[in-house]
Design an enzyme around this catalytic site. Structure first.
Site, PDB file in Angstrom:
ATOM      1  N   SER A  87       0.787  -1.235   0.000  1.00 59.80           N
ATOM      2  CA  SER A  87       0.000   0.000   0.000  1.00 59.80           C
ATOM      3  C   SER A  87       0.819   1.285   0.000  1.00 59.80           C
ATOM      4  CB  SER A  87      -0.939   0.013   1.203  1.00 59.80           C
ATOM      5  OG  SER A  87      -1.930  -0.958   1.014  1.00 59.80           O
ATOM      6  N   TYR A 139     -10.645   2.722   5.337  1.00 56.34           N
ATOM      7  CA  TYR A 139      -9.538   2.354   4.458  1.00 56.34           C
ATOM      8  C   TYR A 139     -10.062   1.696   3.182  1.00 56.34           C
ATOM      9  CZ  TYR A 139      -4.736   1.094   3.353  1.00 56.34           C
ATOM     10  OH  TYR A 139      -3.498   1.004   2.767  1.00 56.34           O
TER      11      TYR A 139
END
Ligand SMILES: *[C@@H]1O[C@H](CO)[C@@H](O)[C@H](O)[C@H]1NC(C)=O
Ligand SMILES: *[C@@H]1O[C@H](CO)[C@@H](O)[C@H](O)[C@H]1NC(C)=O
Ligand SMILES: *[C@@H]1O[C@H](CO)[C@@H](O)[C@H](O)[C@H]1NC(C)=O
Ligand SMILES: *[C@@H]1O[C@H](CO)[C@@H](O)[C@H](O)[C@H]1NC(C)=O
Ligand SMILES: *[C@@H]1O[C@H](CO)[C@@H](O)[C@H](O)[C@H]1NC(C)=O
Ligand SMILES: *[C@@H]1O[C@H](CO)[C@@H](O)[C@H](O)[C@H]1NC(C)=O
Length: 588
Positions: A117, A234
């Protein structure tokens, strides 16, 4: 009437300004002294690097329990400072796990790891560089998302919200569902489903990765996690949507655009969309996703990189090369909060605030970080703009806490050293300056263990101006609260070059000087100690309000808090105090 109105305005914010009980408990945010330009070459920093290397050596020799398998884990760590030029990190450490027989035989700064990420940082950077209006709704670029049936009001979701996990949409599509876990679900009591019940793309082992059309159609039918802007949720899939939006606007796909805007100009030969180069990679012996093609999911988590490239990347942010100073200032800010006071969320930063990282000189420090995971890989990057500092930790094979544990070790050792080094470099600003034109005029700056510099003395024509500031402060028509005993100075982050002409031996000569803006901070300590009999939490009255005090005292249009340091070739040669119309041009 007019005066009353003015006084009313002043009075309304002075209540907020009653900041603190301690003398300087609310210094400004950001650098309290100039960011160090010689950090990497300073003794404190080198000692911290040596200490870190010793600790990591002990981990590898099994003398310290690290919480991960040293044999199965390769890792690379780098520290980036403003003065580590020529692409070499200021400090680095590499380890190849004995069992990591695939991939490179030499783990070093050019070893490739999946960064998971951390890819989102690259995507958000691209978005900022794209020039798109971040307040535009995603539907401006992806009108396919508009549907009367969708539970999500896509027109309310901006590009900025998607880049900061604020769109309120789900995290993934398809993945993390996998065909081979379906029997487990059934056995555990979930109903039997037909293949049609599953997403038609992106389910591992059941369907191929989603293309754009499938993804947008699929997402239209998903349930919102929350309403846009309410709280961070998220979402990796948000970054895929952003890449589609950028493609719609620029005509270039994500990898093309990333190559053109970031990888090529910054020269990052070891960074790109997975799969990377097996021969240069750290490949762990445990199950891992090295070599995977992430398809359209690259913007959310499919890049690989090296510590050398990450160091270069971080440096381009710290030095305002890849974005302007104002853009970086804005990017390195939170966009939302979490219930934990020390954890904030940015675009896409995971921000940790702490006031215990520099124990000898306590103050708030923000670590702008991003964690990344891929199967078999854990990565972590951090930026501490206050010190012009960044770091990267790439691991292959460790269990999930490897990168975060190493990050905590690094922060604990590095930050006290960075603070010390910043202070020793800032000694340049400590001194006694007098004026060649005004007699009995001097400015004396000093430093103690507190934040910033101290304005010890300021005299003009024999008058004590520090005393004058205090008495002017105390005699305002609307009480401003109690001013702290010590007057502290902080850099404003603004400077400019000027050409100065002077007469040397009857000849005119010109030279270049740099004028650096600083500000005295009027730090208000509780002026009214009598809270009466009202029950109180001291929440409002105790708030940090010193951001409201610049320019509260002015003489002839010049703020009394404005101080300008004059530098030549990096050395401080004088100080200007505009409100006094005096240049203290002689360094004693
Ligand atoms: C949504 O509903 C409105 C009003 O009922 C209608 O005019 C419009 O065509 C519909 N849009 C779509 C995309 O179905
Ligand atoms: C992106 O565009 C380039 C150049 O047109 C092309 O070679 C590449 O295959 C494209 N990548 C993807 C993931 O579509
Ligand atoms: C290292 O990896 C191997 C292969 O996956 C595994 O069998 C072993 O348990 C691992 N060792 C440790 C200490 O985790
Ligand atoms: C500052 O310089 C002036 C002029 O030389 C001198 O009189 C004074 O003692 C100095 N003060 C300090 C604190 O050094
Ligand atoms: C500096 O200011 C303090 C407090 O006003 C005073 O006692 C001291 O004499 C001053 N020192 C100089 C060198 O002017
Ligand atoms: C300096 O102070 C003296 C004595 O108070 C005064 O006479 C003189 O005018 C002042 N000079 C300036 C330039 O302000």
């Amino acid at each position: 009437m007019f005066l009353t109105r003015i006084l009313g305005i002043v009075a309304s914010f002075i209540y907020f300004a009653r900041s603190s009980v301690a003398d300087h408990s609310c210094p400004p945010d950001g650098p309290l002294l100039p960011r160090p330009m010689t950090l990497a070459s300073q003794a404190e920093f080198k000692a911290a690097g040596t200490q870190l290397s010793h600790i990591l050596d002990s981990v590898i020799n099994d003398k310290i329990e690290a919480g991960f398998s040293v044999e199965n884990t390769s890792f690379s760590i780098s520290i980036t400072t403003l003065d580590d030029r020529h692409g070499n990190p200021a400090w680095q450490y590499h380890h190849r796990g004995a069992n990591n027989v695939k991939g490179t035989k030499n783990v070093d700064g050019d070893t490739q790891y999946l960064i998971g990420s951390i890819s989102k940082v690259f995507t958000d950077l691209l978005l900022l560089k794209s020039g798109l209006n971040l307040d535009d709704p995603i539907t401006k670029y992806l009108p396919e998302l508009i549907s009367n049936d969708s539970l999500i009001n896509w027109k309310d979701i901006s590009l900025r919200a998607l880049g900061a996990h604020l769109g309120g949409i789900q995290g993934f599509y398809g993945y993390p569902e996998m065909s081979y876990t379906v029997p487990d679900f059934e056995q555990l009591g979930f109903p039997k489903l037909s293949d049609d019940d599953f997403p038609q793309c992106g389910v591992l082992g059941m369907s191929k990765g989603c293309n754009k059309k499938q993804l947008l159609a699929g997402l239209r039918d998903t349930a919102p996690v929350t309403t846009p802007g309410l709280r961070p949720a998220y979402s990796s899939i948000s970054f895929v949507l952003l890449s589609y939006a950028m493609e719609a606007a620029t005509g270039k796909n994500f990898t093309q655009y990333l190559g053109e805007q970031v990888i090529k100009p910054l020269h990052l030969p070891g960074t790109g969309a997975s799969p990377g180069n097996d021969k240069k990679a750290a490949i762990p012996p445990i199950e891992n996703s090295w070599g995977s093609d992430y398809g359209d999911n690259v913007p959310g988590g499919g890049l690989y990189s090296t510590t050398n490239d990450m160091s270069q990347f971080i440096r381009s942010i710290l030095t305002h090369k890849i974005l302007s100073q104002t853009e970086v200032n804005t990017w390195l800010k939170p966009l939302s909060t979490t219930p934990q006071l020390n954890t904030l969320v940015g675009m896409p930063w995971e921000i940790y605030r702490s006031n215990i990282l520099t124990p000898d000189h306590p103050h708030t420090v923000d670590v702008y970080s991003k964690r990344g995971s891929a199967m078999g890989y854990e990565a972590y990057m951090g930026i501490i703009d206050q010190y012009g500092l960044g770091f990267t930790i790439l691991t292959a094979g460790g269990f999930s806490e490897a990168a975060t544990n190493l990050a905590d070790t690094l922060i604990a050792i590095l930050l006290p050293a960075a603070e010390k080094a910043t202070r020793s470099e800032a000694q340049e600003y400590v001194g006694n300056f007098t004026s060649s034109k005004e007699h009995e005029s001097a400015i004396i700056t000093t430093m103690d263990n507190g934040p910033g510099l101290i304005l010890s003395n300021l005299t003009r024509n024999g008058s004590n101006i520090v005393g004058a500031i205090k008495s002017l402060w105390a005699s305002q028509p609307v009480p401003l609260g109690g001013l702290s005993e010590t007057l502290r100075l902080y850099p404003a982050g603004v400077s400019r070059s000027i050409r100065v002409t002077e007469c040397v031996n009857g000849k005119e000569q010109t030279k270049t000087q740099v004028e650096e803006e600083w500000r005295l901070q009027f730090d208000i300590v509780s002026g009214n100690e009598a809270p009466g009999k009202l029950p109180s939490t001291y929440l409002v009255a105790g708030a940090c309000g010193t951001f409201q005090t610049p320019g509260l005292l002015v003489y002839g249009g010049e703020a009394l808090d404005r101080i300008v340091f004059v530098k030549e070739h990096g050395k401080v040669v004088g100080v200007k105090v505009p409100s006094l119309r005096v240049e203290f041009d002689v360094r004693e």
